[in-house]
Design a protein around this motif. Structure first.
Motif, PDB file in Angstrom:
ATOM      1  N   UNK A 347     -11.986  -1.949   2.968  1.00 17.21           N
ATOM      2  CA  UNK A 347     -11.581  -3.451   2.414  1.00 17.21           C
ATOM      3  C   UNK A 347     -12.340  -3.455   1.039  1.00 17.21           C
ATOM      4  N   UNK A 362      -9.505  -7.856   0.568  1.00 19.30           N
ATOM      5  CA  UNK A 362      -7.994  -7.157   0.652  1.00 19.30           C
ATOM      6  C   UNK A 362      -8.325  -5.516   1.090  1.00 19.30           C
ATOM      7  N   UNK A 363      -7.288  -5.079   2.010  1.00 17.65           N
ATOM      8  CA  UNK A 363      -7.588  -3.671   2.187  1.00 17.65           C
ATOM      9  C   UNK A 363      -7.187  -2.712   1.094  1.00 17.65           C
ATOM     10  N   UNK A 364      -8.030  -1.677   0.613  1.00 16.68           N
ATOM     11  CA  UNK A 364      -7.315  -0.890  -0.609  1.00 16.68           C
ATOM     12  C   UNK A 364      -6.814   0.393   0.031  1.00 16.68           C
ATOM     13  N   UNK A 365      -6.909   0.573   1.058  1.00 20.57           N
ATOM     14  CA  UNK A 365      -5.932   1.672   1.675  1.00 20.57           C
ATOM     15  C   UNK A 365      -4.915   1.147   2.802  1.00 20.57           C
ATOM     16  N   UNK A 366      -3.916   1.959   2.811  1.00 21.37           N
ATOM     17  CA  UNK A 366      -2.715   1.255   3.549  1.00 21.37           C
ATOM     18  C   UNK A 366      -3.134   1.512   5.127  1.00 21.37           C
ATOM     19  N   UNK A 371      -9.328  -3.603  12.039  1.00 21.02           N
ATOM     20  CA  UNK A 371      -9.569  -5.187  11.773  1.00 21.02           C
ATOM     21  C   UNK A 371      -8.520  -6.190  12.170  1.00 21.02           C
ATOM     22  N   UNK A 372      -8.683  -7.403  12.397  1.00 18.93           N
ATOM     23  CA  UNK A 372      -7.747  -8.288  13.039  1.00 18.93           C
ATOM     24  C   UNK A 372      -7.370  -9.203  11.829  1.00 18.93           C
ATOM     25  N   UNK A 373      -8.109  -9.146  10.797  1.00 19.57           N
ATOM     26  CA  UNK A 373      -7.954 -10.035   9.421  1.00 19.57           C
ATOM     27  C   UNK A 373      -9.249 -10.361   9.016  1.00 19.57           C
ATOM     28  N   UNK A 423      -7.342   8.201   3.249  1.00 21.35           N
ATOM     29  CA  UNK A 423      -6.941   7.569   4.359  1.00 21.35           C
ATOM     30  C   UNK A 423      -6.981   8.758   5.599  1.00 21.35           C
ATOM     31  N   UNK A 466      -2.984  -3.414  -6.680  1.00 20.50           N
ATOM     32  CA  UNK A 466      -3.307  -2.020  -7.472  1.00 20.50           C
ATOM     33  C   UNK A 466      -2.343  -1.699  -8.524  1.00 20.50           C
ATOM     34  N   UNK A 467      -2.967  -1.690  -9.839  1.00 26.91           N
ATOM     35  CA  UNK A 467      -2.052  -1.443 -10.763  1.00 26.91           C
ATOM     36  C   UNK A 467      -1.610  -0.086 -10.833  1.00 26.91           C
ATOM     37  N   UNK A 469      -1.863   4.126  -8.691  1.00 29.82           N
ATOM     38  CA  UNK A 469      -2.351   4.982  -7.762  1.00 29.82           C
ATOM     39  C   UNK A 469      -1.988   6.334  -8.205  1.00 29.82           C
TER      40      UNK A 469
ATOM     41  N   UNK B   1      -3.017  -6.692  10.207  1.00 24.66           N
ATOM     42  CA  UNK B   1      -3.451  -6.177   9.032  1.00 24.66           C
ATOM     43  C   UNK B   1      -2.330  -6.276   7.938  1.00 24.66           C
ATOM     44  N   UNK B   4      -1.720  -3.351   1.636  1.00 24.10           N
ATOM     45  CA  UNK B   4      -1.725  -3.281   0.307  1.00 24.10           C
ATOM     46  C   UNK B   4      -0.426  -3.242  -0.464  1.00 24.10           C
ATOM     47  N   UNK B   6       1.123  -2.194  -3.591  1.00 21.40           N
ATOM     48  CA  UNK B   6       0.550  -1.674  -4.715  1.00 21.40           C
ATOM     49  C   UNK B   6       2.004  -1.104  -5.614  1.00 21.40           C
ATOM     50  N   UNK B 294       0.649   6.106  11.140  1.00 23.06           N
ATOM     51  CA  UNK B 294       0.349   4.561  10.913  1.00 23.06           C
ATOM     52  C   UNK B 294       1.064   3.626  11.704  1.00 23.06           C
TER      53      UNK B 294
END
Lengths: 555, 312
Positions: A347, A362-366, A371-373, A423, A466-467, A469, B1, B4, B6, B294
């Motif tokens: 997160x 916000x999550x930064x990995x997909x 987590x539920x939110x 990930x 994310x600008x 990756x 969830x 992202x 991106x 996933x």
């Protein structure tokens, strides 16, 4: 207060007096505004940005970056200055010299450490000037992330929980102070952070459910100034998030990474470790403050101003010790003092660093799935079904986390936050026999099942988007430890220096991730790049294993 | 969830897939998933293993012991004898498991226990007690009894440091009938696998935990087992050279800057890479497994495992 003032002026006087003896001293104010010919603290400065204003190496000329020197740290204790209370090193013993430390650069000398070892290396030539070796009583020698400096004094944490002060000119020991008994499973890996007349150093362990804390010591004498317990004691606020004081006092939360600091607010920002027992939370129902949290403490008193919990009631070893990076931005027309963390749990958090109030989560990995939110305070809501289960719970990220100790970078030029990310997936099994009580890592079994790769991400902290990756091709289908990707450095030359799984140092365009230059290293970068100017030459220095590399532009 | 959203903008990684074999595996050891075998008092009849996370012999107190590794083997008969003495005499304050109660400290964290060697410190300490803190003296315990108690308490320290005992069979909690439905339906397992073909006897080949781990990822990257890839699961690469020649073979190595292909002739060919040139396409026979990662929910996984353990 008067006493403090006169103490400070006395210290200043003593600094002035010794100035002529040892060459240039590092004054505390020098760390507040580091000169281009220095890297005076772990993060380069107190913001945790790992950003340099230097522009001599830039996008236009980075193609000419070339090896200036290479130095191998001497793992032999032959010829080393020996300290410590443990047994003599065996004949021919070779110390662990894997470089995780971010070197300091002061007055043309690089100072760095590995577990039980400190080195001074000439920054112009790579020549080793002195080597100090600490005979440890024991403790985990998993890593050491660097030194702190005040005046002519260096400070090193040891695996057996001593804080050692060295004379920077000679490498000779000034004093050592025991912080905790290593037999109780306390050990230390951090780089002490020096701010004004405080040396900030943590304590904690991993296996035996010991309490974690941060303490401040006098740089001259080593005497404790204050101690902040990372979990509450009986009767203190926060104890209501534990079943009882017994659990809280064994609750972990070791703040094992260097802090960041806002001099105007006089607050330090501390990331705390995971709760204990680590994987099975049966004996610690509740959110378990202040584990897995970002806390703000007063520099002079250690009193807490606010906290934000990144992983309430963690059961996945997701500490929140990742660097709390300080930056400023305008939101809705108002200038704000902010803090951002790419947390081990996957997160990304932005907080108002004055109040601790959440600005963005916000999550930064997909792949993150535990987590539920987020709750009203922006804190993640743990999914109880993703705690270790008898049949197994498939969880991402894995134990190594989406990010770990290797520092991220923030560029004020782009307003982007750069972080490596992984990930990984793990199946968390609950294997605690009926009627038994978990402790340490007991009761849970973590079966890593690979993952979906590793990537360098450029995050806009104001939107969470994310600008760009960069997915590392060498990590696809795997889950390397995040720290194995190395730390990051951005510069005003609009360059981002990064490592990655392929064993290269790369210079990327900060705005889009294009690779502009690269050089192979003998192995993967194992620390965080730094940069500085000496005699009109800008150097970029990285560590990989026991080798230190310096790069500069070809003339 | 929420995921992202991106904007993926990365010119240098045109590859759908790639592999790294060594560094992830070596470093994952720090994550400590695959631990050494340590027998403990709480060992279950099936001969399960304890996953070592704690420090090596002697523990963190032992001079020079700094790694994480195998712990000592304990004398189970001595521990059994110790419990008979310990529980009535000491359990009321310290708990029968010696892990502490409100009335007495956790002995697995006691510095006296940790600093002791075969009862040399514990023996005199227990005999004398600590009356000022409410611990009575036990002068009548024999040397053998003290030695047994020391063995028991050292085992408690090691158990506290190590991960718990694992019984792989206990992990089967799913519904095999639902597993069949998932196998033939949503999981699309049947599009590559057959329980009478490649998966025949799979339930007898692996314990249920390993089976579940491997069905999530048959290429357990990051656990030191990356080398265990069967030829069937090996990734292949097709490299299109500027001349138009296409070099294909097993993917041996890939980074931003190079790709190495092992041709069927056994010839190993490396090419430097500059962005998208030469063009490299990697194909992974296990891609369906990665796609599923996933989307799995744990019930599907449990059901599938419960089904596959019946394929014997």
């Amino acid at each position: 207060m008067k006493a403090t003032l006169s103490f400070v002026s006395l210290l200043a006087l003593s600094l002035l007096l010794t100035l002529t003896v040892h060459g240039r001293q590092l004054k505390p104010a020098d760390i507040l505004n580091p000169s281009p010919d220095s890297w005076p603290t772990y993060h380069g400065d107190y913001t945790g940005r790992h950003y340099s204003k230097l522009t001599h190496i830039n996008q236009a000329n980075v193609k000419g970056l070339s090896l200036a020197w290479i130095a191998r740290l001497n793992g032999s204790t032959q010829g080393a200055i020996i300290g410590g209370k443990g047994p003599e090193p065996a004949a021919g013993a070779v110390a662990n010299v894997n470089i995780k430390a971010t070197p300091l650069l002061v007055d043309g000398m690089l100072y760095l450490s590995t577990p039980n070892n400190a080195f001074a290396v000439d920054a112009r030539t790579g020549r080793q000037v002195w080597h100090y070796y600490w005979k440890s009583l024991g403790g985990s020698a998993i890593g050491n992330r660097g030194l702190g400096m005040w005046g002519n004094y260096l400070f090193m944490d040891t695996p057996d929980q001593h804080l050692v002060s060295l004379d920077a000119a000679t490498g000779k020991e000034r004093w050592n102070q025991q912080k905790a008994d290593h037999r109780g499973d306390n050990y230390a890996t951090t780089a002490p952070t020096v701010i004004n007349n405080h040396v900030l150093t943590p304590a904690g362990g991993d296996y035996l459910d010991v309490p974690g804390w941060l303490e401040s010591r006098n740089p001259e004498t080593g005497v404790v100034q204050w101690k902040w317990n990372a979990t509450p004691r009986a009767g203190e606020p926060g104890i209501e998030t534990w079943p009882d004081a017994f659990a809280a006092e064994r609750g972990g939360a070791a703040p094992w990474q260097p802090v960041t600091y806002d001099p105007e607010l006089n607050l330090i920002y501390v990331g705390t470790g995971n709760p204990q027992p680590v994987l099975i939370g049966d004996t610690r129902p509740g959110s378990n403050l202040w584990t897995c949290s970002i806390v703000a403490l007063n520099l002079d008193t250690g009193k807490m101003a606010w906290y934000f919990q990144a992983s309430p009631h963690d059961t996945h070893d997701w500490d929140a010790t990742q660097t709390p990076v300080l930056f400023e931005a305008t939101i809705d027309g108002r200038a704000r003092k902010l803090l951002a963390q790419a947390s081990r749990n996957g997160m990304f958090f932005v907080l108002d660093r004055v109040t601790g109030k959440n600005v963005k989560s916000v999550p930064f990995i997909e792949s993150a799935n535990a987590f539920l939110g987020f709750d009203d305070d922006g804190q993640p809501i743990p999914n109880p079904k993703k705690e270790p289960q008898i049949g197994g719970a498939l969880v991402s990220p894995n134990n190594g986390g989406a990010a770990n100790w290797a520092p991220p970078s923030y560029s004020p030029d782009t307003g982007l936050f750069y972080t490596n990310s992984v990930e990984g997936y793990v199946i968390h099994y609950r294997v605690l026999p009926e009627g038994q009580r978990a402790s340490g890592y007991g009761g849970g079994a973590e079966h890593d099942v690979g993952g979906l790769g590793a990537a360098l991400r450029a995050i806009d902290p104001l939107t969470g988007k994310q600008k760009w990756i960069h997915r590392y091709p060498g990590a696809q289908g795997l889950a390397p430890r995040p720290e194995s990707l190395g730390g990051l450095l951005s510069t005003a030359g609009r360059l981002l220096f990064a490592g990655g799984p392929s064993g290269h140092l790369m210079a990327m365009d900060v705005s889009d991730g294009r690779i502009l230059w690269h050089s192979g290293l003998v192995q993967q970068m194992s620390n965080t790049p730094i940069t500085y100017m000496l005699d009109g030459t800008q150097y970029v220095v990285v560590g990989a294993g026991d080798l230190l590399y310096a790069f500069s532009l070809q003339r | 969830m929420v995921t992202v959203r991106a904007r993926v903008f990365c010119r240098h990684v045109a590859l759908p897939l790639a592999i790294v074999a060594i560094q992830g595996a070596a470093l994952a050891w720090l994550g400590g998933s695959t631990g050494p075998v340590v027998t403990t008092a709480a060992q279950a009849p099936q001969g399960p293993v304890s996953q070592g996370r704690g420090p090596g012999p002697g523990g963190p107190g032992g001079p020079g012991i700094t790694g994480r590794g195998r712990g000592p083997i304990f004398d189970q008969a001595a521990i059994a004898r110790a419990r008979i003495v310990f529980e009535p005499l000491c359990g009321f304050c310290h708990g029968n498991d010696a892990r502490g109660r409100a009335g007495g400290p956790d002995l697995a964290r006691s510095l006296i226990v940790i600093g002791d060697t075969k009862g040399n410190e514990l023996g005199p300490f227990i005999r004398a007690g600590r009356p000022e803190r409410g611990m009575p003296p036990f002068p009548n315990l024999t040397q053998e009894q003290l030695s047994d108690i020391a063995e028991f308490l050292h085992e408690r320290v090691q158990a506290a440091r190590n991960r718990a005992v694992i019984d792989p069979k206990a992990s089967v909690v799913g519904d095999p009938a639902a597993g069949v439905v998932y196998f033939n339906g949503a999981g699309k397992c049947i599009s590559c696998h057959s329980v009478t073909g490649d998966l025949a006897g799979i339930g007898a080949k692996y314990d249920p935990m390993t089976l579940q781990d491997r069905l999530v990822n048959p290429r357990p990257g990051g656990r030191g087992a990356a080398a265990n890839v069967t030829p069937r699961a090996a990734r292949t690469a097709a490299v299109t050279l500027p001349s138009g020649e296409i070099v294909t073979g097993r993917l041996d190595f890939i980074s931003e800057f190079a790709v190495t292909v092992l041709e069927s002739s056994g010839r190993r060919r490396s090419f430097t890479r500059n962005g998208d040139s030469p063009r490299v396409v990697v194909t992974d026979p296990l891609q369906a497994h990665y796609d599923l990662m996933r989307s799995y929910n744990d019930n599907d996984l449990h059901d599938l495992t419960a089904y596959l353990v019946t394929i014997r």
